[in-house]
Design a protein around this motif. Structure first.
Motif, PDB file in Angstrom:
ATOM      1  N   UNK A  58       0.719  -1.083   0.062  1.00 27.97           N
ATOM      2  CA  UNK A  58       0.085   0.266   0.171  1.00 27.97           C
ATOM      3  C   UNK A  58       0.841   1.166   0.108  1.00 27.97           C
ATOM      4  N   UNK A  59       1.810   1.308   1.002  1.00 29.08           N
ATOM      5  CA  UNK A  59       2.459   2.343   0.839  1.00 29.08           C
ATOM      6  C   UNK A  59       3.381   2.786  -0.335  1.00 29.08           C
ATOM      7  N   UNK A  60       3.964   1.779  -0.880  1.00 28.98           N
ATOM      8  CA  UNK A  60       4.901   1.719  -1.970  1.00 28.98           C
ATOM      9  C   UNK A  60       3.809   1.950  -3.251  1.00 28.98           C
ATOM     10  N   UNK A  61       2.581   1.534  -3.350  1.00 28.27           N
ATOM     11  CA  UNK A  61       1.483   1.854  -4.415  1.00 28.27           C
ATOM     12  C   UNK A  61       1.247   3.222  -4.274  1.00 28.27           C
ATOM     13  N   UNK A  62       1.272   3.953  -3.151  1.00 32.95           N
ATOM     14  CA  UNK A  62       0.725   5.359  -3.113  1.00 32.95           C
ATOM     15  C   UNK A  62       1.889   6.248  -3.462  1.00 32.95           C
ATOM     16  N   UNK A  63       3.296   5.771  -3.285  1.00 28.11           N
ATOM     17  CA  UNK A  63       4.366   6.362  -3.740  1.00 28.11           C
ATOM     18  C   UNK A  63       4.511   6.374  -5.374  1.00 28.11           C
ATOM     19  N   UNK A  64       3.934   5.153  -5.923  1.00 25.38           N
ATOM     20  CA  UNK A  64       3.958   4.949  -7.286  1.00 25.38           C
ATOM     21  C   UNK A  64       3.010   6.070  -8.000  1.00 25.38           C
ATOM     22  N   UNK A  65       2.194   6.498  -7.667  1.00 28.37           N
ATOM     23  CA  UNK A  65       1.183   7.468  -8.138  1.00 28.37           C
ATOM     24  C   UNK A  65       1.772   8.742  -8.383  1.00 28.37           C
ATOM     25  N   UNK A  66       2.900   9.081  -7.559  1.00 27.06           N
ATOM     26  CA  UNK A  66       3.698  10.389  -7.814  1.00 27.06           C
ATOM     27  C   UNK A  66       4.567  10.330  -8.926  1.00 27.06           C
ATOM     28  N   UNK A  67       4.811   9.184  -9.665  1.00 26.77           N
ATOM     29  CA  UNK A  67       5.737   9.055 -10.698  1.00 26.77           C
ATOM     30  C   UNK A  67       5.447   9.507 -12.068  1.00 26.77           C
ATOM     31  N   UNK A  68       4.160   9.327 -12.220  1.00 27.57           N
ATOM     32  CA  UNK A  68       3.296   9.697 -13.445  1.00 27.57           C
ATOM     33  C   UNK A  68       3.360   8.783 -14.734  1.00 27.57           C
ATOM     34  N   UNK A  69       3.953   7.432 -14.347  1.00 29.34           N
ATOM     35  CA  UNK A  69       3.892   6.458 -15.324  1.00 29.34           C
ATOM     36  C   UNK A  69       3.127   5.277 -14.696  1.00 29.34           C
TER      37      UNK A  69
END
Length: 629
Positions: A205-216
Motif C-alpha cells: 500500500x505505501x509503495x503503491x501510494x508512492x507509485x502514483x507520484x511518478x506519472x507512469x
C-alpha cells in the motif's frame, strides 16, 4: 468486437501514421484496453531485458546498441536491493551498480526503459534480491503484511523513486522510464501460504501510494487480480492465451524466456529460435502490445550474486546476445526479422477491428482491419508435428508445423516463424595450455584444515550455516575431537562417518586427511552420506567444511531455508553408533585465503603465494594462481 473498435479514440490511432524517430524520451504515458499510449499515440513495444549488474559498465553502450539494432524499442531491468543497500541506510551505486548511469545509457541510445524496482526480484539472484541483513531484523517475515519488512521495503522503494525523479528520468518528466513495477510474481503459489491478495496488497500500500507520484503506469507480474490501476502481466514460455485482469487494461508480457538458466551438473539449456519467434508472433496475433524478452542479454553472476542453490555464475540463458556480449546466431537475426515484420503491422494491430477464421483443426487466422483500408493477418499452424497447406482469401499458403506467418497486407507473407533464413554461427572456446614456458608462472596457497587463526566460537551441537555466516562467505568450519580406545574396536566391518546436512555441500577431513565430499542436488539441497574411515587409537580430529552454493532466491518462506549439519555419527563400531552431534564443536567462519583476499588482482604479489614449477594435483584446500604473458 466491432463496437469496441469503433469506440477507440481517434487521436492515438491517426498519429500512428506518422513516421516516428527512436523513442529515447517521452512526456506522457497512459494506457487503454489495447496498448500503452505514449505522447498521445498507441504504441506496440518490443522490450529486452539487460540487467546492469550482470555486465560491466564498459559493456552497457554496446549491449544496448545491439538490442536496438535487433529491433528493440525498450530495455527492461530489475533493481537489485541487496546490491544497493549493503547495510540498513547505507547505499551503493558505483561500478556495476550505477543504476542512473545505466538508465542514461539507454536513454541516450534512444530507447525507453521499464524499471522493475522489486524490491523482491527472484531472478536467480542471491536471496531473491532482498538483503540478507533484513532477515535478522527482529520480527521480519519476507513478502508479507509485516511491519519491519514493509518499513524497509518502503524506504528502499522511496529511495529509488526519488533518485529517478531527481535525475528527471520518468517519462512524466521527459525521461525514458515508461513503466515501473513493485514486487514480483506474488500471485498464485505465494497467496496460498501468505493469505489472500487483499492481505498482500496491504504490504504494497505505501509503495503503491508512492507509485502514483511518478506519472507512469505500474505493473505487477503474475498477479491476476492486481488492484487498479496496476496492470497485471504474463511471465511464461507462451502468453497467447493470457488475459488482462480488467477489460480496460492492455495485454503485457514481461518475461518471454528465450532460454533458461543453467545449474551445476545439468545440461546447457537451449530454446530454438523458431519456438521463441512462434511465441512472440502468437502473442501479438492474440492482441498483445508490450513484449519483453527475459533475458535478451543474461551476462554473468559476478561475485556472490548468484542465487540457487547450484545456479552457475554464467547467466547466458541462451539469450540473443550471449554472456560475452556477442550476437547469438541465428537467434538474434531471426528475432530481428520478426520484430521488423511485426512493426509493419503496428497501426492496424492497435487500431483495427479483429476477426477470427478457422482454417483447419489446428490452423487459424487472426485478421485486423482498420478504417484506412489496412489489413493484417496472422496465419497459425499450432500442430507441432505436421506441415499444412491452407486456403486464405482464395490463396494457398504453406504453413510449417508450429509456425505463424505474418501478412502485413493480408496477401503477402513477409515472415514465417519456422523458416530461419539468417546465418548460423557458434562461439567455440578453445582450450589453451597454461603450463608451458616459464616454470614460475604457477603459485599456490594451501589452506589450514579446520581452524585457522582464532576460532569464532565454541558450542555444544550444531549451528545453522547461513544464520552464522550471514552470507559473508560460502564456508563454515565445524571441528571437534573424540577419543578411541580398545572398547571402540571395529566389529569386523569398517567404521563409517555418517553425515546428515541441510546442504549444500561438505568436505570431510579426519586427522587432516580428506576422507570424502558430498553435496545436495537442485532445490532439495539436503543430503546424507556415509564415508568409510580409519580411526586411530587415542585422539581423532574431525573437521567438516560446510559449503553453500548460492542462497535460495524464491519460494514461500525461502528466507528460513537453512544449511549446515543436522547429524554426525560413527557407525560400525563394537559398542554401536557413536553420536557426535552433541559434541563440543569449534567454529570458524570463512577460509584463510578469503581473509587475505588472495583472489583479488591487487594480491597477485602477496608473499603468501608460493611459486611452483608445476601445479600440484590432488591437493585439497589449495588456491592456484597462474600468470600468462
Amino acid at each position: 468486437m466491432a463496437a469496441a473498435a469503433a469506440s477507440f479514440a481517434a487521436l492515438p490511432c491517426l498519429l500512428l501514421l506518422l513516421l516516428l524517430p527512436s523513442f529515447g524520451a517521452a512526456s506522457n504515458v497512459t494506457y487503454d484496453h489495447r496498448s500503452l499510449i505514449i505522447d498521445g499515440r498507441r504504441r506496440l513495444v518490443i522490450s529486452t531485458s539487460i540487467h546492469y549488474p550482470r555486465s560491466v559498465p564498459e559493456m552497457w553502450p554496446k549491449l544496448v546498441a545491439e538490442a536496438k539494432d535487433g529491433g528493440a524499442d525498450c530495455i527492461e531491468t530489475y533493481v537489485f536491493w541487496n546490491g544497493h543497500e549493503i547495510a540498513p541506510g547505507q547505499y551503493y551505486f558505483e561500478d556495476r551498480f550505477d543504476l542512473v548511469r545505466f538508465v542514461k545509457v539507454v536513454r541516450d541510445a534512444g530507447l525507453l526503459l521499464i524499471l522493475r524496482i522489486g524490491p523482491f526480484v527472484a531472478a536467480e539472484w542471491n536471496f531473491g534480491g532482498v538483503p540478507v541483513w533484513l532477515h535478522y531484523v527482529p520480527g521480519t517475515v519476507f513478502r508479507t503484511n509485516n511491519e519491519p519488512f514493509k518499513s524497509h521495503m518502503q524506504s528502499f522503494t522511496t529511495y529509488i523513486v526519488n533518485m529517478m525523479k531527481k535525475e528527471q528520468l520518468f517519462a512524466s518528466q521527459g525521461g525514458n522510464i515508461i513503466l515501473a513495477q513493485i514486487e514480483n510474481e506474488y500471485g498464485g503459489y505465494l497467496e496460498q501460504y501468505y493469505g489472500t491478495a487483499g492481505k498482500a496488497y496491504a504490504m504494497w500500500a505505501a509503495s503503491m501510494a508512492l507509485a502514483q507520484n511518478t506519472g507512469v503506469p505500474w505493473i505487477m507480474c503474475q498477479q491476476p487480480d492486481a488492484p487498479d490501476p496496476v496492470i497485471n502481466t504474463c511471465n511464461s514460455f507462451y502468453c497467447d492465451n493470457f488475459q488482462p485482469n480488467s477489460p480496460t487494461k492492455p495485454k503485457f508480457w514481461t518475461e518471454n524466456w528465450p532460454g533458461w538458466f543453467q545449474t551445476f551438473g545439468e545440461s546447457n539449456p537451449h530454446r530454438p529460435p523458431e519456438d521463441v519467434a512462434f511465441a512472440v508472433a502468437r502473442f501479438f496475433e492474440k492482441g498483445g502490445s508490450v513484449q519483453n524478452y527475459y533475458v535478451y542479454h543474461g551476462g554473468t553472476n559476478f561475485g556472490r550474486t548468484t542465487g540457487g542453490p547450484f545456479i552457475t555464475t554464467s547467466y547466458d540463458y541462451d539469450a540473443p546476445i550471449d554472456e560475452y556480449g556477442l550476437r547469438r546466431f541465428p537467434k538474434w537475426a531471426h528475432l530481428k526479422e520478426l520484430h521488423k515484420s511485426i512493426k509493419l503491422c503496428e497501426h492496424t494491430l492497435l487500431c483495427g477491428n479483429t476477426s477470427f477464421v478457422s482454417l483447419g483443426p489446428k490452423q487459424e487466422a487472426d485478421i485486423y482491419t482498420d478504417q484506412s483500408g489496412g489489413c493484417v493477418a496472422f496465419l497459425a499452424n499450432i500442430d507441432s508435428d505436421k506441415d499444412k497447406v491452407v486456403t486464405f482469401r482464395n490463396r494457398q499458403y504453406d504453413l510449417p508445423a508450429w509456425s505463424v506467418s505474418i501478412l502485413p497486407d493480408c496477401k503477402n507473407v513477409v515472415f514465417n516463424t519456422a523458416k530461419v533464413q539468417s546465418q548460423t554461427s557458434m562461439v567455440v572456446m578453445v582450450p589453451e595450455s597454461l603450463q608451458a614456458a616459464k616454470p614460475d608462472r604457477w603459485s599456490i596457497f594451501r589452506e589450514t584444515t579446520g581452524i585457522w587463526g582464532k576460532n569464532n566460537f565454541i558450542r555444544n551441537g550444531f549451528v545453522d550455516h547461513i544464520n552464522t555466516t550471514k552470507d559473508t562467505t560460502d564456508y563454515l568450519w565445524y571441528t571437534t575431537s573424540f577419543s578411541v580406545d580398545g572398547s571402540y574396536s571395529s566389529k569386523g566391518t569398517q567404521a563409517v562417518l555418517n553425515i546428515d546436512s541441510k546442504g549444500h555441500g561438505v568436505h570431510a577431513f579426519l586427522n587432516n586427511e580428506l576422507i570424502g565430499s558430498a553435496y545436495g542436488n537442485g532445490s532439495q539441497s539436503s543430503f546424507t552420506v556415509g564415508l568409510p574411515i580409519n580411526l586411530r587409537t587415542g585422539k581423532n580430529d574431525l573437521a567438516l567444511l560446510s559449503m553453500t552454493v548460492g542462497l535460495q532466491n524464491a519460494g514461500p518462506s525461502y528466507e528460513w531455508i537453512g544449511a549446515g549439519f543436522t547429524n554426525v555419527s560413527i557407525s560400525g563400531l563394537k559398542n554401536g553408533v557413536v553420536d557426535l552431534s552433541s559434541n563440543n564443536w569449534t567454529y570458524k567462519i570463512g577460509l584463510e585465503g578469503e581473509y587475505y583476499s588472495l583472489f583479488k588482482p591487487d594480491q597477485r604479489s602477496n608473499k603468501r603465494w608460493v611459486p611452483q614449477s608445476e601445479p600440484p594435483k590432488n591437493q585439497p584446500l589449495t588456491w592456484y594462481k597462474v600468470s600468462k604473458c
